[in-house]
Design a protein around this motif. Sequence first.
Motif, PDB file in Angstrom:
ATOM      1  N   UNK A  61       0.994  -1.162  -0.055  1.00 37.52           N
ATOM      2  CA  UNK A  61       0.087  -0.109  -0.056  1.00 37.52           C
ATOM      3  C   UNK A  61       0.804   1.404   0.088  1.00 37.52           C
ATOM      4  N   UNK A  62       2.089   1.458   0.476  1.00 35.65           N
ATOM      5  CA  UNK A  62       2.706   2.025   0.690  1.00 35.65           C
ATOM      6  C   UNK A  62       3.315   2.811  -0.768  1.00 35.65           C
ATOM      7  N   UNK A  63       3.797   1.619  -1.471  1.00 38.56           N
ATOM      8  CA  UNK A  63       4.476   1.802  -2.828  1.00 38.56           C
ATOM      9  C   UNK A  63       3.239   2.292  -3.569  1.00 38.56           C
ATOM     10  N   UNK A  64       2.094   1.430  -3.534  1.00 38.41           N
ATOM     11  CA  UNK A  64       1.112   2.104  -4.339  1.00 38.41           C
ATOM     12  C   UNK A  64       0.713   3.649  -4.115  1.00 38.41           C
ATOM     13  N   UNK A  65       0.797   4.021  -2.940  1.00 40.91           N
ATOM     14  CA  UNK A  65       0.466   5.265  -2.878  1.00 40.91           C
ATOM     15  C   UNK A  65       1.551   6.405  -3.313  1.00 40.91           C
ATOM     16  N   UNK A  66       2.609   5.683  -3.827  1.00 33.10           N
ATOM     17  CA  UNK A  66       3.633   6.699  -4.282  1.00 33.10           C
ATOM     18  C   UNK A  66       3.197   7.375  -5.703  1.00 33.10           C
ATOM     19  N   UNK A  67       3.783   8.420  -6.239  1.00 35.09           N
ATOM     20  CA  UNK A  67       3.709   8.972  -7.353  1.00 35.09           C
ATOM     21  C   UNK A  67       4.376   8.242  -8.658  1.00 35.09           C
ATOM     22  N   UNK A  72       2.242  -1.484  -9.375  1.00 32.42           N
ATOM     23  CA  UNK A  72       2.989  -2.180  -8.226  1.00 32.42           C
ATOM     24  C   UNK A  72       2.413  -3.652  -8.227  1.00 32.42           C
ATOM     25  N   UNK A  73       3.363  -4.540  -8.089  1.00 27.37           N
ATOM     26  CA  UNK A  73       2.900  -5.849  -8.176  1.00 27.37           C
ATOM     27  C   UNK A  73       3.605  -6.689  -6.986  1.00 27.37           C
TER      28      UNK A  73
END
Length: 157
Positions: A61-67, A72-73
């Motif tokens: 979720x942290x990586x998905x929230x990045x610009x 993200x997989x």
Amino acid sequence: MRKERIIVYTSGTFDMFHSNHLKMINYAKALGDLLIVGVSTDELVNTYKAPPIVPFEERLAIIEGMKAPDLVIPQRSLEHTEIVKKLHIDIFVVGDDWTGKYDYLEEIGVKVFYFPYGAGTSSTVLKQKIYESYSKIKKRIDTHENPDIVKTPILTK
């Protein structure tokens, strides 16, 4: 004939997210047109180092929230031949603590960049600092005896 766009893949555990993680992801993004970020599952991480502090779903979720990431997989393996072929990856980026490990991808036409992680922040270093700090504090303030291990005098008559 040139491909329409350059696809970059980077991956990691991304435990206790810190500035070096951010720098590597931004570096990878700058190398191409589309960035795919793989986040190592807890099961994968447990095969080569201590379990992560932050659970997989939260790290994802942290990586998905990045610009920066376009996709993200989950990353379920350290062997990347299949994922590189399946996703048509042109460039692979990983921290320089893995130098040499992914050179085999160059044999199938993928450029490999080992990001200069350096001696700065890492999740391992953060965990060690937290443990040392906690141990010092505990030693200083936790001076009472543990009632579960206090020895009782033997009564003799």
